[in-house]
Design a protein around this motif. Structure first.
Motif, PDB file in Angstrom:
ATOM      1  N   ASP A 241       4.571 -11.306  10.474  1.00  0.00           N
ATOM      2  CA  ASP A 241       5.349 -10.789   9.341  1.00  0.00           C
ATOM      3  C   ASP A 241       6.384 -11.853   8.939  1.00  0.00           C
ATOM      4  O   ASP A 241       7.139 -12.363   9.782  1.00  0.00           O
ATOM      5  CB  ASP A 241       6.054  -9.486   9.764  1.00  0.00           C
ATOM      6  N   ILE A 242       6.392 -12.200   7.642  1.00  0.00           N
ATOM      7  CA  ILE A 242       7.334 -13.225   7.166  1.00  0.00           C
ATOM      8  C   ILE A 242       8.760 -12.653   7.243  1.00  0.00           C
ATOM      9  O   ILE A 242       8.988 -11.489   6.890  1.00  0.00           O
ATOM     10  CB  ILE A 242       6.997 -13.645   5.720  1.00  0.00           C
ATOM     11  N   ASP A 243       9.664 -13.480   7.723  1.00  0.00           N
ATOM     12  CA  ASP A 243      11.051 -13.009   7.908  1.00  0.00           C
ATOM     13  C   ASP A 243      11.805 -12.956   6.577  1.00  0.00           C
ATOM     14  O   ASP A 243      11.690 -13.877   5.747  1.00  0.00           O
ATOM     15  CB  ASP A 243      11.790 -13.949   8.880  1.00  0.00           C
ATOM     16  N   HIS A 244      12.580 -11.931   6.431  1.00  0.00           N
ATOM     17  CA  HIS A 244      13.473 -11.763   5.264  1.00  0.00           C
ATOM     18  C   HIS A 244      12.763 -12.035   3.953  1.00  0.00           C
ATOM     19  O   HIS A 244      13.317 -12.686   3.052  1.00  0.00           O
ATOM     20  CB  HIS A 244      14.686 -12.705   5.392  1.00  0.00           C
ATOM     21  N   PHE A 245      11.584 -11.538   3.852  1.00  0.00           N
ATOM     22  CA  PHE A 245      10.809 -11.833   2.637  1.00  0.00           C
ATOM     23  C   PHE A 245      11.393 -11.140   1.407  1.00  0.00           C
ATOM     24  O   PHE A 245      11.318 -11.644   0.291  1.00  0.00           O
ATOM     25  CB  PHE A 245       9.344 -11.417   2.850  1.00  0.00           C
ATOM     26  N   LYS A 246      12.004 -10.004   1.651  1.00  0.00           N
ATOM     27  CA  LYS A 246      12.611  -9.270   0.528  1.00  0.00           C
ATOM     28  C   LYS A 246      13.657 -10.160  -0.158  1.00  0.00           C
ATOM     29  O   LYS A 246      13.780 -10.169  -1.391  1.00  0.00           O
ATOM     30  CB  LYS A 246      13.248  -7.976   1.054  1.00  0.00           C
ATOM     31  N   ASN A 249      12.155 -12.568  -2.642  1.00  0.00           N
ATOM     32  CA  ASN A 249      11.915 -11.888  -3.928  1.00  0.00           C
ATOM     33  C   ASN A 249      13.218 -11.667  -4.682  1.00  0.00           C
ATOM     34  O   ASN A 249      13.317 -11.963  -5.875  1.00  0.00           O
ATOM     35  CB  ASN A 249      11.264 -10.519  -3.682  1.00  0.00           C
ATOM     36  N   HIS A 254       9.935 -12.477  -8.050  1.00  0.00           N
ATOM     37  CA  HIS A 254       8.673 -12.005  -7.485  1.00  0.00           C
ATOM     38  C   HIS A 254       7.594 -13.085  -7.530  1.00  0.00           C
ATOM     39  O   HIS A 254       6.782 -13.222  -6.609  1.00  0.00           O
ATOM     40  CB  HIS A 254       8.221 -10.761  -8.278  1.00  0.00           C
ATOM     41  N   ASP A 258       5.345 -14.438  -4.553  1.00  0.00           N
ATOM     42  CA  ASP A 258       3.869 -14.530  -4.560  1.00  0.00           C
ATOM     43  C   ASP A 258       3.412 -15.922  -4.121  1.00  0.00           C
ATOM     44  O   ASP A 258       2.471 -16.068  -3.324  1.00  0.00           O
ATOM     45  CB  ASP A 258       3.329 -14.267  -5.978  1.00  0.00           C
ATOM     46  N   LEU A 261       3.658 -16.382  -0.471  1.00  0.00           N
ATOM     47  CA  LEU A 261       2.559 -15.694   0.234  1.00  0.00           C
ATOM     48  C   LEU A 261       1.284 -16.541   0.193  1.00  0.00           C
ATOM     49  O   LEU A 261       0.559 -16.649   1.189  1.00  0.00           O
ATOM     50  CB  LEU A 261       2.292 -14.328  -0.408  1.00  0.00           C
ATOM     51  N   ARG A 280      -4.943 -10.628   5.078  1.00  0.00           N
ATOM     52  CA  ARG A 280      -3.665 -10.003   4.702  1.00  0.00           C
ATOM     53  C   ARG A 280      -3.762  -8.528   5.069  1.00  0.00           C
ATOM     54  O   ARG A 280      -4.616  -7.811   4.567  1.00  0.00           O
ATOM     55  CB  ARG A 280      -3.443 -10.192   3.201  1.00  0.00           C
ATOM     56  N   GLY A 283       1.291  -6.188   2.198  1.00  0.00           N
ATOM     57  CA  GLY A 283       2.594  -6.768   1.871  1.00  0.00           C
ATOM     58  C   GLY A 283       2.729  -8.200   2.357  1.00  0.00           C
ATOM     59  O   GLY A 283       1.912  -9.062   2.046  1.00  0.00           O
ATOM     60  N   GLU A 284       3.753  -8.432   3.196  1.00  0.00           N
ATOM     61  CA  GLU A 284       3.975  -9.801   3.714  1.00  0.00           C
ATOM     62  C   GLU A 284       3.542  -9.861   5.179  1.00  0.00           C
ATOM     63  O   GLU A 284       4.044 -10.644   5.962  1.00  0.00           O
ATOM     64  CB  GLU A 284       5.419 -10.223   3.470  1.00  0.00           C
ATOM     65  N   LYS A 353      11.212  -9.037  15.870  1.00  0.00           N
ATOM     66  CA  LYS A 353      12.183  -8.906  14.770  1.00  0.00           C
ATOM     67  C   LYS A 353      13.565  -8.564  15.354  1.00  0.00           C
ATOM     68  O   LYS A 353      14.574  -9.170  14.997  1.00  0.00           O
ATOM     69  CB  LYS A 353      11.743  -7.798  13.798  1.00  0.00           C
ATOM     70  N   ARG A 357      14.062 -12.544  15.131  1.00  0.00           N
ATOM     71  CA  ARG A 357      13.023 -13.112  14.238  1.00  0.00           C
ATOM     72  C   ARG A 357      12.659 -14.551  14.639  1.00  0.00           C
ATOM     73  O   ARG A 357      13.176 -15.058  15.608  1.00  0.00           O
ATOM     74  CB  ARG A 357      13.460 -13.059  12.780  1.00  0.00           C
TER      75      ARG A 357
HETATM   76  N1  LIG Z   1       6.277 -11.177  -4.238  1.00  0.00           N
HETATM   77  C1  LIG Z   1       5.686 -10.230  -3.523  1.00  0.00           C
HETATM   78  N2  LIG Z   1       6.391  -9.444  -2.699  1.00  0.00           N
HETATM   79  C2  LIG Z   1       5.785  -8.516  -1.973  1.00  0.00           C
HETATM   80  C3  LIG Z   1       4.405  -8.344  -2.026  1.00  0.00           C
HETATM   81  N3  LIG Z   1       4.041  -7.345  -1.166  1.00  0.00           N
HETATM   82  C4  LIG Z   1       5.191  -6.921  -0.592  1.00  0.00           C
HETATM   83  N4  LIG Z   1       6.242  -7.634  -1.070  1.00  0.00           N
HETATM   84  C5  LIG Z   1       7.664  -7.495  -0.746  1.00  0.00           C
HETATM   85  O1  LIG Z   1       7.871  -7.817   0.586  1.00  0.00           O
HETATM   86  C6  LIG Z   1       9.167  -7.265   0.935  1.00  0.00           C
HETATM   87  C7  LIG Z   1       9.120  -6.760   2.350  1.00  0.00           C
HETATM   88  O2  LIG Z   1      10.428  -6.481   2.674  1.00  0.00           O
HETATM   89  P1  LIG Z   1      10.866  -5.777   4.004  1.00  0.00           P
HETATM   90  O3  LIG Z   1       9.755  -4.901   4.535  1.00  0.00           O
HETATM   91  O4  LIG Z   1      12.183  -5.148   3.762  1.00  0.00           O
HETATM   92  O5  LIG Z   1      10.973  -6.937   5.038  1.00  0.00           O
HETATM   93  P2  LIG Z   1      11.703  -8.339   5.029  1.00  0.00           P
HETATM   94  O6  LIG Z   1      12.649  -8.524   3.903  1.00  0.00           O
HETATM   95  O7  LIG Z   1      10.627  -9.357   5.143  1.00  0.00           O
HETATM   96  O8  LIG Z   1      12.531  -8.269   6.316  1.00  0.00           O
HETATM   97  P3  LIG Z   1      12.005  -8.402   7.789  1.00  0.00           P
HETATM   98  O9  LIG Z   1      10.544  -8.121   7.802  1.00  0.00           O
HETATM   99  O10 LIG Z   1      12.768  -7.376   8.569  1.00  0.00           O
HETATM  100  O11 LIG Z   1      12.317  -9.783   8.240  1.00  0.00           O
HETATM  101  C8  LIG Z   1       9.462  -6.179  -0.108  1.00  0.00           C
HETATM  102  O12 LIG Z   1      10.501  -6.636  -0.932  1.00  0.00           O
HETATM  103  C9  LIG Z   1       8.185  -6.090  -0.911  1.00  0.00           C
HETATM  104  O13 LIG Z   1       8.434  -5.810  -2.273  1.00  0.00           O
HETATM  105  C10 LIG Z   1       3.643  -9.186  -2.910  1.00  0.00           C
HETATM  106  O14 LIG Z   1       2.420  -9.093  -3.042  1.00  0.00           O
HETATM  107  N5  LIG Z   1       4.314 -10.093  -3.633  1.00  0.00           N
END
Ligand SMILES: Nc1nc2c(ncn2[C@@H]2O[C@H](COP(=O)(O)OP(=O)(O)OP(=O)(O)O)[C@@H](O)[C@H]2O)c(=O)[nH]1
Length: 367
Positions: A241-246, A249, A254, A258, A261, A280, A283-284, A353, A357
């Protein structure tokens, strides 16, 4: 049926061989007819023998070319439909020129020559064959009328030619239309094939990252579990799982998320051994399956990915962007419920996590 295989062969060109054998049967019956005409004194023996002999020899040669597969090596249409049709036209016109006793059958035979290629020739070829047939017949009749007006009365020849022209034109219109329909059908079939391939691709691949999607991963995982039961060896699963992916974005948009990813999926694919597979998971989150591998071997793969990612530059997307990930590894014993193993990998990921992380945690099956 063995004798049929011997006669027709078994390869791709079986249909063309069949048609050529049919032509051979037609020419053989034609030769019998000529012999009867000669016997009744309606035709001279010499020309009759020449026409029958040459036509049978020619079609037999075509049959041998097709049956031995030599026609495939000649280039062009391996069914030799156009050469066979041209040969038919030539032999018919020539036979007529040497003896007009064939007058009663000449138009029908010419039509047969045109119809023969209806299911193979292109529009241009069908039209060309029609012009060639008309010209060859016209030339034979004109030559006969000019050199031997007693046996080829010019008025009779002209009348026969006009009948032939009318009927051959009608058949040629049908033939050209058939070729057009076939071309349309061919294009539609090609479109359908392309659409089917696309659907199959989409059914198995994630559209964004182009790697396997969850459905395909689950199918491969189930198949791998069967292999595992036979080999009796452990396999390992890694949830990544990618860290702090939110934050990626939220801070960079966004589209940048993408792109990250996609980059990540590419780096992941390059870190795999030939026996591993990944996709995949959602999500991430990505799942890696390492057949016949312990948790330590799988963790080594994760280390390779971490090292590859450390030197991967995301500067073209966002200057200075650094991407890290957390991973949970679980060993899956032969015969073990896959869901339990995935749950364990998920728990390990959660622990990674929680522990801060950018690290890998392994969770082993309870003894
Ligand atoms: N750009 C993009 N974002 C995506 C996609 N699928 C999921 N996401 C985003 O991935 C993010 C996942 O966030 P969280 O589950 O809060 O996790 P995180 O921010 O990575 O934090 P941790 O996993 O705790 O390190 C969300 O903001 C989703 O909107 C996608 O196909 N494209």
């Amino acid at each position: 049926m063995r004798w049929a295989d011997w006669l027709l062969g078994r390869g791709q060109g079986r249909g063309a061989v069949k048609l050529t054998l049919l032509a051979l049967a037609v020419y053989a019956l034609f030769a019998v007819n000529v012999a009867v005409q000669v016997h009744l004194g309606l035709m001279q023996a010499g020309p009759g023998a020449w026409v029958s002999g040459l036509s049978l020899a020619g079609i037999t040669a075509f049959y041998l070319l097709l049956r031995t597969g030599l026609s495939q090596q000649l280039g062009g249409d391996p069914s030799l439909t156009l050469p066979q049709s041209v040969f038919g036209v030539l032999i018919t016109a020539w036979g007529y020129a040497i003896d007009p006793a064939l007058r009663g059958a000449i138009i029908a035979i010419m039509l047969l020559n045109l119809v023969w290629g209806m299911f193979v020739l292109s529009q241009r070829q069908a039209f060309g064959l029609y012009l060639f047939g008309l010209a060859a017949l016209g030339a034979a009749m004109a030559w006969g009328a000019a050199t031997d007006p007693v046996r080829f009365p010019p008025a009779v020849e002209a009348l026969h030619f006009s009948f032939a022209a009318i009927l051959m034109t009608a058949v040629s219109v049908l033939s050209v239309n058939m070729a057009r329909l076939r071309a349309k059908l061919g294009a539609r079939t090609a479109d359908l094939h392309a659409a089917l391939e696309r659907i199959q691709y989409l059914a198995h691949h994630d559209e964004l990252t182009r790697i396997s999607n969850r459905r395909h991963l689950s199918e491969r995982l189930a198949a791998e579990q069967l292999n595992q039961r036979q080999s009796g060896q452990t396999m390992s699963l890694v949830l990544i799982d990618i860290d702090h992916f939110k934050a990626v974005n939220d801070l960079h948009g966004h589209a940048a998320g993408d792109a990250v990813l996609r980059h990540f999926a590419t780096a992941l694919q390059s870190a795999l051994r030939s026996t591993d597979f990944a996709g995949r998971w959602g999500g991430e989150e990505f799942l890696v399956v390492t057949p016949q591998a312990s948790a330590d071997t799988a963790a080594a793969l994760v280390d390779r990915l971490r090292a590859a990612l450390a030197v991967t530059s995301f500067d073209s997307l966002v200057p200075g962007l650094r991407i890290t990930f957390s991973a949970g590894v679980a060993e899956c014993a032969p015969g073990e419920d896959l869901h339990l193993a995935i749950d364990r990998a998920d728990r390990a990921l959660y622990r990674a996590k929680l522990a801060g992380r950018d690290r890998t945690v392994s969770e082993f099956a309870p003894l």
